[in-house]
Design a protein around this motif. Sequence first.
Motif, PDB file in Angstrom:
ATOM      1  N   GLU A  46       8.628  19.215   6.197  1.00 26.45           N
ATOM      2  CA  GLU A  46       7.703  20.208   5.664  1.00 26.45           C
ATOM      3  C   GLU A  46       6.975  19.663   4.431  1.00 26.45           C
ATOM      4  O   GLU A  46       5.777  19.884   4.263  1.00 26.45           O
ATOM      5  N   GLU A  47       7.691  18.955   3.568  1.00 28.48           N
ATOM      6  CA  GLU A  47       7.070  18.392   2.374  1.00 28.48           C
ATOM      7  C   GLU A  47       6.014  17.354   2.741  1.00 28.48           C
ATOM      8  O   GLU A  47       4.938  17.322   2.150  1.00 28.48           O
ATOM      9  N   ARG A  64      -7.244  17.886   1.959  1.00 28.24           N
ATOM     10  CA  ARG A  64      -8.137  18.803   1.246  1.00 28.24           C
ATOM     11  C   ARG A  64      -8.802  18.084   0.071  1.00 28.24           C
ATOM     12  O   ARG A  64      -9.999  18.258  -0.174  1.00 28.24           O
ATOM     13  N   THR A  81       4.332  17.163   5.545  1.00 28.16           N
ATOM     14  CA  THR A  81       3.206  17.866   6.156  1.00 28.16           C
ATOM     15  C   THR A  81       2.349  18.538   5.088  1.00 28.16           C
ATOM     16  O   THR A  81       1.121  18.449   5.124  1.00 28.16           O
ATOM     17  N   GLN A  82       2.994  19.180   4.121  1.00 32.61           N
ATOM     18  CA  GLN A  82       2.252  19.842   3.040  1.00 32.61           C
ATOM     19  C   GLN A  82       1.502  18.812   2.198  1.00 32.61           C
ATOM     20  O   GLN A  82       0.340  19.005   1.851  1.00 32.61           O
ATOM     21  N   SER A  83       2.152  17.723   1.873  1.00 31.26           N
ATOM     22  CA  SER A  83       1.511  16.671   1.081  1.00 31.26           C
ATOM     23  C   SER A  83       0.302  16.106   1.813  1.00 31.26           C
ATOM     24  O   SER A  83      -0.756  15.888   1.214  1.00 31.26           O
ATOM     25  N   TYR A  84       0.431  15.886   3.106  1.00 34.68           N
ATOM     26  CA  TYR A  84      -0.681  15.375   3.911  1.00 34.68           C
ATOM     27  C   TYR A  84      -1.842  16.366   3.884  1.00 34.68           C
ATOM     28  O   TYR A  84      -3.000  15.968   3.698  1.00 34.68           O
ATOM     29  N   ALA A  85      -1.539  17.653   4.043  1.00 37.90           N
ATOM     30  CA  ALA A  85      -2.592  18.675   4.034  1.00 37.90           C
ATOM     31  C   ALA A  85      -3.294  18.707   2.676  1.00 37.90           C
ATOM     32  O   ALA A  85      -4.523  18.819   2.609  1.00 37.90           O
ATOM     33  N   GLU A  86      -2.526  18.597   1.601  1.00 38.00           N
ATOM     34  CA  GLU A  86      -3.125  18.584   0.265  1.00 38.00           C
ATOM     35  C   GLU A  86      -4.016  17.357   0.074  1.00 38.00           C
ATOM     36  O   GLU A  86      -5.110  17.456  -0.487  1.00 38.00           O
ATOM     37  N   LYS A  87      -3.567  16.213   0.541  1.00 31.60           N
ATOM     38  CA  LYS A  87      -4.373  14.993   0.422  1.00 31.60           C
ATOM     39  C   LYS A  87      -5.649  15.096   1.243  1.00 31.60           C
ATOM     40  O   LYS A  87      -6.716  14.649   0.799  1.00 31.60           O
ATOM     41  N   GLN A  90       6.799  11.686  10.529  1.00 31.35           N
ATOM     42  CA  GLN A  90       7.204  12.902  11.230  1.00 31.35           C
ATOM     43  C   GLN A  90       7.989  12.561  12.490  1.00 31.35           C
ATOM     44  O   GLN A  90       9.007  13.198  12.781  1.00 31.35           O
ATOM     45  N   THR A 123      12.185  17.789   4.312  1.00 28.56           N
ATOM     46  CA  THR A 123      11.381  16.582   4.109  1.00 28.56           C
ATOM     47  C   THR A 123      10.160  16.596   5.019  1.00 28.56           C
ATOM     48  O   THR A 123       9.059  16.268   4.585  1.00 28.56           O
TER      49      THR A 123
END
Length: 110
Positions: A24-25, A35, A27-33, A88, A22
């Motif tokens: 990691e998800e 970008r 963190t990845q979602s935040y990075a995608e948003k 987090q 969760t």
Amino acid sequence: LAAQRDAQLQRLQAELAAQRLTLEEVTQSYAEKMRALQDSLAQLSAALAEKEAENSGFAEALSKERCRLSAERVRAAGEKAALVEQHQNELQEQARRLQHEKAELERLCT
């Protein structure tokens, strides 16, 4: 009793793995948003610059709109970052708690 401890240990290990996933998800979602926000900002900036070149009479209004959009985007990014950080922190606290419970169970099993 040993089987019950083993089952509880397996449950805690699975819960810890799920919390890590969760995190990691998120963190990845935040990075995608982030970008996507950066892409949107670049597109808006390019569009505004083009309009300014087409009609200098609208330059002041476009500049104000760019500032407004930039401020709004910064505010939104800050809010999202705060939410991600809070989530987090919560996940890390849960992971620490689960690690503690696991260590306690392992101690009891020895």
